[in-house]
Design a protein around this motif. Structure first.
Motif, PDB file in Angstrom:
ATOM      1  N   ASN A  86       0.762  -1.342   0.586  1.00 16.28           N
ATOM      2  CA  ASN A  86      -0.173  -0.386   0.031  1.00 16.28           C
ATOM      3  C   ASN A  86       0.893   1.188  -0.416  1.00 16.28           C
ATOM      4  O   ASN A  86       1.710   1.485   0.811  1.00 16.28           O
TER       5      ASN A  86
ATOM      6  N   ALA B 299       0.626   4.119   0.821  1.00 18.27           N
ATOM      7  CA  ALA B 299       0.255   5.182   2.072  1.00 18.27           C
ATOM      8  C   ALA B 299       1.532   4.479   3.008  1.00 18.27           C
ATOM      9  O   ALA B 299       1.273   5.445   4.032  1.00 18.27           O
TER      10      ALA B 299
ATOM     11  N   THR C 255       4.347  -1.693   5.003  1.00 14.51           N
ATOM     12  CA  THR C 255       4.070  -2.990   6.128  1.00 14.51           C
ATOM     13  C   THR C 255       4.550  -2.805   6.887  1.00 14.51           C
ATOM     14  O   THR C 255       4.018  -3.649   7.910  1.00 14.51           O
TER      15      THR C 255
ATOM     16  N   THR D 168       4.506  -0.966   9.715  1.00 16.60           N
ATOM     17  CA  THR D 168       3.239  -0.647   9.881  1.00 16.60           C
ATOM     18  C   THR D 168       2.534  -2.531  10.942  1.00 16.60           C
ATOM     19  O   THR D 168       2.375  -2.435  12.552  1.00 16.60           O
TER      20      THR D 168
ATOM     21  N   GLU E 154      -6.407  -4.364  16.444  1.00 17.51           N
ATOM     22  CA  GLU E 154      -6.510  -3.763  15.313  1.00 17.51           C
ATOM     23  C   GLU E 154      -5.547  -4.790  14.130  1.00 17.51           C
ATOM     24  O   GLU E 154      -4.087  -5.485  15.014  1.00 17.51           O
TER      25      GLU E 154
ATOM     26  N   LEU F 260      -3.302  -6.117   9.592  1.00 17.67           N
ATOM     27  CA  LEU F 260      -3.332  -5.408   8.309  1.00 17.67           C
ATOM     28  C   LEU F 260      -4.153  -6.510   8.058  1.00 17.67           C
ATOM     29  O   LEU F 260      -4.224  -7.754   8.117  1.00 17.67           O
TER      30      LEU F 260
ATOM     31  N   SER G 197      -6.005  -7.994   3.948  1.00 13.02           N
ATOM     32  CA  SER G 197      -6.440  -8.135   2.651  1.00 13.02           C
ATOM     33  C   SER G 197      -6.966  -9.362   2.340  1.00 13.02           C
ATOM     34  O   SER G 197      -6.718 -10.602   2.577  1.00 13.02           O
TER      35      SER G 197
ATOM     36  N   VAL H 271      -3.034  -4.245   1.004  1.00 13.55           N
ATOM     37  CA  VAL H 271      -3.314  -4.071   2.648  1.00 13.55           C
ATOM     38  C   VAL H 271      -3.479  -3.057   2.726  1.00 13.55           C
ATOM     39  O   VAL H 271      -3.205  -2.103   2.736  1.00 13.55           O
ATOM     40  N   GLU H 272      -4.273  -2.915   4.172  1.00  9.59           N
ATOM     41  CA  GLU H 272      -4.836  -1.697   4.450  1.00  9.59           C
ATOM     42  C   GLU H 272      -4.855  -1.854   6.213  1.00  9.59           C
ATOM     43  O   GLU H 272      -5.156  -3.424   6.603  1.00  9.59           O
ATOM     44  N   ARG H 273      -4.859  -1.246   6.796  1.00 15.55           N
ATOM     45  CA  ARG H 273      -4.753  -1.040   8.080  1.00 15.55           C
ATOM     46  C   ARG H 273      -6.141  -1.091   9.180  1.00 15.55           C
ATOM     47  O   ARG H 273      -6.702  -0.435   7.922  1.00 15.55           O
ATOM     48  N   ALA H 274      -6.966  -2.121   9.555  1.00 15.72           N
ATOM     49  CA  ALA H 274      -7.940  -1.941  10.113  1.00 15.72           C
ATOM     50  C   ALA H 274      -7.964  -1.982  11.613  1.00 15.72           C
ATOM     51  O   ALA H 274      -7.752  -2.482  12.392  1.00 15.72           O
TER      52      ALA H 274
END
Length: 161
Positions: free
Chosen positions: A50, A52, A55, A58, A66, A68, A70, A81-84
């Motif tokens: 990602n 932004a 990885t 993060t 929290e 990661l 995908s 991949v997104e942080r969630a």
């Protein structure tokens, strides 16, 4: 059908399998030793990057709740991949009370649909009964045929004397 790999350390999963996982939820990893840092790097490199965030960094700084994530898109391609934030399971440990069970049943969209049994005999029971009846009839016919045969033999023996 699916297979879930759940582990505290990505090194538990061979890297050729780790790189092929479609849906991923990766919680924080801590790297206190060079070996741990290598494991975090391997785990980070298996995600689709990602732009932004990094990885690897993060993964090391994720907090409680929290992860990661995908997942595969509709074409089967891994999404970036997104942080969630992960919501904890909304469940309880232990048995529910009879009142809770009754309330859950009443709120079900299937309430009233399966309340009364329609047919108490399963297909297996029907087939087993039919097979047993056919075998009983066959045994009776064989016994009757044997009895006739014995009667014919006796009648023949009597007529010869």
């Amino acid at each position: 059908m699916g297979i879930y790999f759940i582990t505290q350390s990505p090194t538990d999963i061979p890297s050729d399998i780790l790189g092929q996982l479609g849906n991923r939820v990766q919680h924080a990893l801590r790297a206190y030793s060079p070996q741990d840092q290598k494991a975090v790097k391997v785990a980070a490199d298996t995600f689709r990057p990602n732009p932004a965030f990094k990885t690897y960094d993060t993964l090391l700084e994720l907090g409680t709740g929290e992860a990661l994530v995908s997942f595969l898109d509709e074409k089967g391609t891994p999404a970036i991949v997104e942080r969630a934030k992960i919501l904890f399971p909304l469940s309880q440990i232990g048995a529910i009370t009879p009142d809770q069970r009754a309330d859950l049943v009443k709120r079900s969209r299937l309430y009233g649909r399966y309340d009364h049994p329609v047919d108490r005999e399963s297909a297996y029971e029907l087939i087993t009964a039919a097979t047993a009846e056919a075998e009983r009839q066959k045994a009776e016919m064989e016994a009757a045929a044997e009895a006739e045969k014995q009667a014919a033999i006796q009648a023949k023996a009597v007529s010869i004397r």
